[in-house]
Design a protein around this motif. Structure first.
Motif, short mmCIF file in Angstrom:
data_model
loop_
_atom_site.label_atom_id
_atom_site.label_comp_id
_atom_site.label_asym_id
_atom_site.label_seq_id
_atom_site.Cartn_x
_atom_site.Cartn_y
_atom_site.Cartn_z
N ASN A 237 23.67 0.13 -19.27
CA ASN A 237 22.55 -0.76 -18.98
C ASN A 237 22.90 -2.21 -19.25
OD1 ASN A 237 20.85 1.35 -18.22
ND2 ASN A 237 20.06 1.63 -20.29
N LEU A 238 23.94 -2.43 -20.06
CA LEU A 238 24.39 -3.79 -20.32
C LEU A 238 24.76 -4.50 -19.03
CD1 LEU A 238 26.66 -3.10 -23.42
CD2 LEU A 238 24.49 -4.28 -23.45
N LEU A 239 25.23 -3.75 -18.04
CA LEU A 239 25.61 -4.34 -16.75
C LEU A 239 24.39 -4.90 -16.02
CD1 LEU A 239 28.17 -1.69 -15.44
CD2 LEU A 239 28.69 -4.02 -16.16
N ASP A 240 23.22 -4.33 -16.30
CA ASP A 240 22.01 -4.76 -15.59
C ASP A 240 21.40 -6.03 -16.15
OD1 ASP A 240 22.23 -2.50 -13.99
OD2 ASP A 240 21.00 -1.29 -15.34
N TYR A 241 21.84 -6.43 -17.34
CA TYR A 241 21.23 -7.60 -17.97
C TYR A 241 21.70 -8.91 -17.36
CZ TYR A 241 20.39 -4.09 -21.61
OH TYR A 241 20.05 -2.95 -22.31
N GLU A 242 22.81 -8.83 -16.57
CA GLU A 242 23.40 -10.02 -15.95
C GLU A 242 23.77 -11.06 -17.01
OE1 GLU A 242 20.73 -11.45 -12.97
OE2 GLU A 242 20.82 -9.61 -11.80
N LEU A 243 24.23 -10.56 -18.14
CA LEU A 243 24.60 -11.46 -19.23
C LEU A 243 26.10 -11.46 -19.49
CD1 LEU A 243 21.81 -10.36 -21.75
CD2 LEU A 243 21.79 -12.35 -20.28
N HIS A 244 26.81 -10.51 -18.91
CA HIS A 244 28.22 -10.36 -19.21
C HIS A 244 29.03 -10.29 -17.91
CE1 HIS A 244 26.99 -9.66 -23.33
NE2 HIS A 244 26.12 -8.80 -22.87
N PHE A 250 32.85 -8.22 -21.23
CA PHE A 250 32.21 -6.91 -21.15
C PHE A 250 33.05 -5.85 -21.85
CE2 PHE A 250 31.27 -2.82 -19.17
CZ PHE A 250 29.91 -2.77 -19.37
N LYS A 251 34.38 -5.95 -21.73
CA LYS A 251 35.26 -5.01 -22.43
C LYS A 251 35.07 -5.13 -23.95
CE LYS A 251 38.98 -4.64 -19.00
NZ LYS A 251 40.40 -4.96 -18.71
N SER A 252 34.95 -6.39 -24.42
CA SER A 252 34.73 -6.61 -25.85
C SER A 252 33.41 -6.01 -26.28
CB SER A 252 34.75 -8.11 -26.16
OG SER A 252 36.01 -8.67 -25.86
N MET A 253 32.38 -6.17 -25.45
CA MET A 253 31.08 -5.61 -25.76
C MET A 253 31.15 -4.09 -25.83
SD MET A 253 27.82 -5.75 -26.32
CE MET A 253 27.13 -7.34 -25.85
N PHE A 254 31.84 -3.48 -24.88
CA PHE A 254 31.92 -2.03 -24.85
C PHE A 254 32.69 -1.51 -26.05
CE2 PHE A 254 32.04 2.11 -22.80
CZ PHE A 254 30.86 2.08 -22.09
N SER A 255 33.73 -2.25 -26.47
CA SER A 255 34.48 -1.88 -27.66
C SER A 255 33.60 -1.96 -28.90
CB SER A 255 35.69 -2.80 -27.81
OG SER A 255 36.38 -2.52 -29.01
N PHE A 256 32.78 -2.99 -28.95
CA PHE A 256 31.84 -3.15 -30.07
C PHE A 256 30.88 -1.97 -30.13
CE2 PHE A 256 27.63 -4.86 -31.43
CZ PHE A 256 27.95 -5.09 -32.75
N MET A 257 30.48 -1.45 -28.97
CA MET A 257 29.52 -0.36 -28.91
C MET A 257 30.10 0.96 -29.43
SD MET A 257 26.54 -1.23 -27.86
CE MET A 257 26.07 -2.94 -27.70
N THR A 258 31.42 1.02 -29.63
CA THR A 258 32.04 2.25 -30.15
C THR A 258 32.46 2.10 -31.62
OG1 THR A 258 34.24 1.56 -29.38
CG2 THR A 258 32.89 2.84 -27.85
N ASP A 259 32.16 0.96 -32.22
CA ASP A 259 32.53 0.71 -33.61
C ASP A 259 31.38 1.17 -34.51
OD1 ASP A 259 33.06 -0.39 -36.15
OD2 ASP A 259 34.24 -2.02 -35.26
N THR A 260 31.51 2.39 -35.03
CA THR A 260 30.44 3.00 -35.81
C THR A 260 30.04 2.15 -37.01
OG1 THR A 260 31.12 5.22 -35.17
CG2 THR A 260 29.76 5.04 -37.14
#
Length: 347
Positions: A237-244, A250-260
């Motif tokens: 859904n991050l792709l839909d925000y038109e912010l990245h 976006f790769k950095s954001m996705f990596s952040f989303m996997t950092d428990t």
């Protein structure tokens, strides 16, 4: 200090902009019930802009909220909207299915909230401090791989496939299972954690000629029982925000989303209130244009869990706040029912 009319103008601009995405002008505000002339409204909008609460995107009179404007709105003007019957029924229906362990409920809760909001959502189950280790098994898959299964009394089941060190055979696996069942099963997880670093290394020296790799195997197998299990849903859904728009960002954001660890630190609230963090308040440059609504829930005797949703700063705060508040109550009720069923089964 804002006048009553300026507060009303700010509230209406934010509500209009978060629903339409279109800058708001004086004509729209008059249509929405602001009782003042167009010139007076524009003067108030200019005052709000000078105060840093509104932004002017171009030469027209339309304004949009700033991060500071959203913050003022959230702190002083925001009221939760009532959840629709359709949304409430969808929540209850989704949580009414049969679950076999706590982690299934926690994972499903993130997925339900993401479907309802179209945002990225997080769910963190009740704390682990009072859990006990109640079951342990190792199931061979082939000559070098096994699956280890760890069960706690709070309904959590962890399983993971491991590749064994070359120096371990089937008899060694039997020894490992016997050590865990004799020395660790039945203990609180915090006691297990302590024994893994004090008592168990000495015991391993009595059972094995060499403990090379075995201590690490114990830590690896049982370590997952101590992790706060955070579930994330709706990352795309991050792709839909038109912010990245930038691929690397976006790769950095996705990596952040996997950092428990980082995610857990970000979403765990310090109290039982609902918290809304906007832009820089999230403490991560990747989230400058985003907001998070986070809320905890208490399960008597089982600790505190957390749910959170992440979306653009232009999210409809009133609707999302009402939804999150109701959702955490429904989730808490579901988990409480599940824990009661476990207690009845075990009694």
């Amino acid at each position: 200090m804002l006048t009553q009319r300026q507060s009303e103008i700010l509230r209406l601009i934010i509500q209009n902009y978060t629903s339409s995405g279109i800058p708001v002008g004086s004509k729209t505000l008059m249509e929405d019930g602001v009782k003042a002339s167009s010139a007076t409204i524009r003067n108030d909008m200019k005052a709000l802009e000078d105060a840093g609460l509104l932004l002017k995107t171009h030469s027209s009179s339309g304004r949009i909220p700033s991060a500071l404007g959203y913050r003022h709105y959230v702190d002083h003007l925001l009221k939760p909207a009532r959840v629709t019957n359709d949304d409430l029924q969808q929540i209850r229906l989704s949580l009414s299915k049969e679950f076999h362990e706590i982690n299934e409920i926690i994972q499903q809760s993130a997925e339900i909230l993401s479907e309802l909001t179209s945002y990225t959502t997080f769910s963190l189950g009740p704390e682990i401090k009072d859990r006990r280790l109640t079951g342990f098994r190792i199931v061979p898959l082939n000559s070098r791989q096994v699956i280890a299964i760890v069960v706690t009394d709070k309904g959590n089941v962890e399983s993971q496939v491991f590749t064994l060190p070359e120096n371990l055979g089937s008899q060694d696996l039997e020894k490992i299972v016997r050590i865990v069942n004799e020395r660790l099963v039945g203990d609180p997880l915090m006691t297990v954690y302590h024994k893994l670093r004090t008592e168990i290394p000495m015991i391993l020296h009595r059972y094995f000629q060499t403990t090379e790799g075995i201590s690490n195997l114990f830590d690896t197998i049982l370590g997952h029982a101590f992790e706060d299990k955070i579930y994330v849903s709706g990352q795309m859904n991050l792709l839909d925000y038109e912010l990245h728009q930038d691929l690397e960002q976006f790769k950095s954001m996705f990596s952040f989303m996997t950092d428990t660890y980082e995610l857990t630190q970000m979403i765990v609230p310090t109290d039982s209130n609902i918290h809304i963090k906007i832009g820089s308040e999230l403490g991560n440059e990747l989230l400058q244009n985003m907001s998070m609504i986070q809320a905890s829930y208490e399960i008597a005797g089982h600790g505190r869990g957390t749910i959170a949703l992440l979306g653009p700063t232009s999210m409809p705060y009133s609707k999302m706040l009402g939804l999150v508040d109701v959702y955490r109550q429904e989730l808490a009720n579901k988990l409480a029912d599940y824990y009661r069923s476990i207690d009845l089964t075990g009694s």
